[in-house]
Motif scaffolding. Structure first.
Motif, short mmCIF file in Angstrom:
data_model
loop_
_atom_site.label_atom_id
_atom_site.label_comp_id
_atom_site.label_asym_id
_atom_site.label_seq_id
_atom_site.Cartn_x
_atom_site.Cartn_y
_atom_site.Cartn_z
N LEU A 1 -16.84 -17.69 28.40
CA LEU A 1 -17.88 -18.39 29.40
C LEU A 1 -19.09 -17.42 29.76
O LEU A 1 -20.18 -17.81 29.85
CB LEU A 1 -17.28 -18.42 30.79
N ASP A 2 -18.71 -16.11 29.73
CA ASP A 2 -19.93 -15.07 29.82
C ASP A 2 -20.79 -15.21 28.52
O ASP A 2 -21.98 -15.31 28.90
CB ASP A 2 -19.39 -13.49 29.84
N LEU A 3 -20.56 -15.55 27.56
CA LEU A 3 -21.00 -15.67 26.21
C LEU A 3 -22.28 -16.80 26.55
O LEU A 3 -23.39 -16.82 26.11
CB LEU A 3 -20.37 -15.68 25.06
N ALA A 4 -21.19 -17.91 26.75
CA ALA A 4 -22.03 -18.97 26.96
C ALA A 4 -23.23 -19.12 28.14
O ALA A 4 -24.21 -19.66 27.83
CB ALA A 4 -21.25 -20.32 27.54
N GLN A 5 -22.81 -18.44 29.19
CA GLN A 5 -23.82 -18.16 29.98
C GLN A 5 -25.22 -17.40 29.68
O GLN A 5 -26.41 -17.68 29.87
CB GLN A 5 -23.33 -17.58 31.42
N GLU A 6 -24.58 -16.41 28.86
CA GLU A 6 -25.99 -15.51 28.17
C GLU A 6 -26.69 -16.19 27.43
O GLU A 6 -28.07 -16.02 27.56
CB GLU A 6 -24.87 -14.28 27.68
N LEU A 7 -26.12 -16.79 26.31
CA LEU A 7 -26.91 -17.74 25.54
C LEU A 7 -28.03 -18.64 26.48
O LEU A 7 -28.99 -18.88 26.11
CB LEU A 7 -26.13 -18.68 24.56
#
Length: 279
Positions: free
Chosen positions: A147-153
């Motif tokens: 989820l952190d990755l999705a937010q970062e992207l």
């Protein structure tokens, strides 16, 4: 962290391009870390390669071995076919982001039959200039780092809101489809200005800046849109006359119906393509 990831887009349409542009020009992602694949449109692949210096290929010839993030950006009706094609090549390290309007994470999980993290992502085309508002929701196997990755992207192309999957349809009706409503509004403001003697380019600048300024006021003020509207509406003034015309001609109802119908269409896509009842 994101800059060290390799990203593959499945689909090369307008939304994929908007995200690619935002990632490269706003987030500084190196083009050599981005691949875009479609089925048969070689001209479109050639266009994206020339414009963004990314790698493009056909879905049939695509390799996912060096990819970390897979972004599904095809039409909803193509979802099952594309997922069936990708399934044999999926690996445990893959994170899948889905931009498929109306298609649930559970449906994708069922088709791929793998315990991979699926994150639904709903940006809008303003991601091309880094000004999207993107809604994201997590599937069954999503961990905090996914989820952190999705937010970062997603932050690379604008602002992000984490929502529940039940809220995704109305989010789509507002944010996913919303830019078109505002373009439609500006189009009509521009037309009436030209009819009344303004140059079209001048009219466009005036209308667009007015919309931009009003949006910025909402975002930077503690007042609600209703309160801001009242503050600029003098009794019997020009603004009051314009608002009366909007009310008399169903302006408010039209806006509400636009959002409701877009959200309803998002819901109906599940019934149409997932073959499940729409709640």
């Amino acid at each position: 962290m994101l800059k060290y990831r390799n990203i593959t887009f499945i689909g090369a349409g307008s939304m994929a391009e908007a995200m690619i542009s935002g990632l490269i020009h706003k987030a500084g992602i190196s083009p050599d870390r981005i691949i875009a694949a479609n089925h048969t449109n070689e001209n479109r692949r050639f266009e994206l390669t020339n414009k963004y210096n990314i790698t493009t290929t056909s879905v049939r010839e695509l390799s996912l071995s060096n990819t970390d993030v897979i972004i599904l950006a095809v039409k909803p009706k193509q979802a099952e076919e594309v997922l069936q094609q990708l399934r044999p090549a999926l690996q445990d390290h893959h994170v899948i982001l889905s931009v498929l309007a109306g298609i649930s994470t559970s449906y994708i999980e069922e088709i791929i039959d793998r315990s991979l993290p699926i994150v639904r992502v709903m940006p809008n085309t303003s991601s091309m200039i880094g000004e999207s508002i993107t809604g994201i929701c997590a599937g069954k196997y999503v961990k905090n780092e996914d989820l952190d990755l999705a937010q970062e992207l997603s932050k690379a192309i604008g602002k992000v809101k984490i929502i529940s999957e039940k809220q995704m349809d109305v989010f789509t009706g507002i944010a996913g489809s919303g830019p078109a409503y505002f373009y439609y509004l500006l189009e009509h403001m521009e037309d009436v200005a030209v009819e009344n003697g303004l140059d079209r380019e001048l009219a466009r600048d005036i209308a667009a800046q007015t919309l931009y300024g009003a949006s910025k006021m909402v975002m930077e003020s503690d007042d609600s849109p209703a309160e801001l509207r009242k503050k600029v509406t003098s009794p019997n003034g020009t603004t009051a006359a314009g608002l009366e015309a909007l009310a008399e001609n169903g302006g408010g109802v039209a806006i509400e119906k636009a959002v409701e119908h877009a959200a309803k269409r998002s819901k109906s896509l599940r019934k149409e393509f997932e073959k499940v009842p729409v709640m």
